[in-house]
Motif scaffolding. Sequence first.
Motif, short mmCIF file in Angstrom:
data_model
loop_
_atom_site.label_atom_id
_atom_site.label_comp_id
_atom_site.label_asym_id
_atom_site.label_seq_id
_atom_site.Cartn_x
_atom_site.Cartn_y
_atom_site.Cartn_z
N GLU A 38 0.14 -53.30 61.92
CA GLU A 38 0.85 -54.34 61.17
C GLU A 38 2.34 -54.00 61.19
OE1 GLU A 38 -0.57 -56.28 57.24
OE2 GLU A 38 0.81 -54.68 56.64
N SER A 54 3.15 -60.14 69.19
CA SER A 54 1.85 -60.80 69.02
C SER A 54 1.16 -61.08 70.35
CB SER A 54 2.03 -62.13 68.27
OG SER A 54 2.61 -61.92 66.99
N ASP A 68 -0.24 -57.34 64.20
CA ASP A 68 -0.21 -58.38 63.17
C ASP A 68 1.20 -58.36 62.57
OD1 ASP A 68 -2.94 -58.90 63.55
OD2 ASP A 68 -3.48 -57.29 62.16
#
Length: 313
Positions: A38, A54, A68
């Motif tokens: 993340e 991404s 993410d």
Amino acid sequence: MSVGKQYFSCLLLLTLLLTVSSCNINKGQPVSGGKPYEVVVVGDQDSIVTKTLSAPIPDLVRKEASFDVIQVRKLRPNDLNRLSHAIVTVTIDPQKGKNIQLTTERDVDVQKQVIVHITVPNTTVLRLFMERNGSRLRNYLNKFEIERAQEALASHHNKTAEEAIQKMFGVQMLIPAEMKASKKGKNFLWFSQEDGANSVNICLYRATDIDFKRQRDSVMRINIPGEHDGMYMQTASLTTVHINPGKSVTNWGTWEMKNDEMGGPFVAYHPIGTDITAEAFVFAPNKSKRNLLLKAEAALYTLKNKRDKKAKQ
């Protein structure tokens, strides 16, 4: 300086900055948070960096994003996103002319944190720069995620499995504590974590054939049979190979069970100077496989020769 030379210089700068980072850990600081893979991206106009991070991972059965991304316009003093373990900031500064500035920081507000700062004159330059160098940014952040996973593994691992590895192969390697199931074959060890229909696996075997696919298929056919006769694991595809000259060869791909519907991604790591391959593979139907595979992959890179004094205990 021409635009081409400018980008070449920035490419060299990116390689240097994303390889060497400052690290000033203050033990009084809290530890960074956030989920694995993340990243908080700050000030990303037109989502240029966000789209780069991404991008789908090519080595999974189904498309899954490399990271993410949490997008924010700015980080305020009390913003919890400041505590994230991975942050990328984007600054558009027309005063920069054609210059691109990259800097990295470690452990600024919290421990075990990396921040990448990107400053460009406009979004056109940023887009072109990401098209040419986005994979390096992803690789840098991926290596940082592997570091975090290995730190967690070092404090919570399966010593019984590691003793079996040392006894059979004469090498040291950390195995996740959750992998409690095991199987032993000739020059073959298999450790597994079962969770309902899902499983995360690590196996080690001797590699004597220079043809990786042929070697893998031979070993897996013998040691990982299916539920019925005529069922066995085989390589479905080889998608990526990375050669670190004089150090290691890593293969990524997908596997399938012959005459069955099972399958998933795998990664196999072979350190140069040994005849051992360590492999991680995942079976998780209808579930995200990225984090499961990458956590197991981090364990593979702890494989060390017994003579290596730097091996983790």
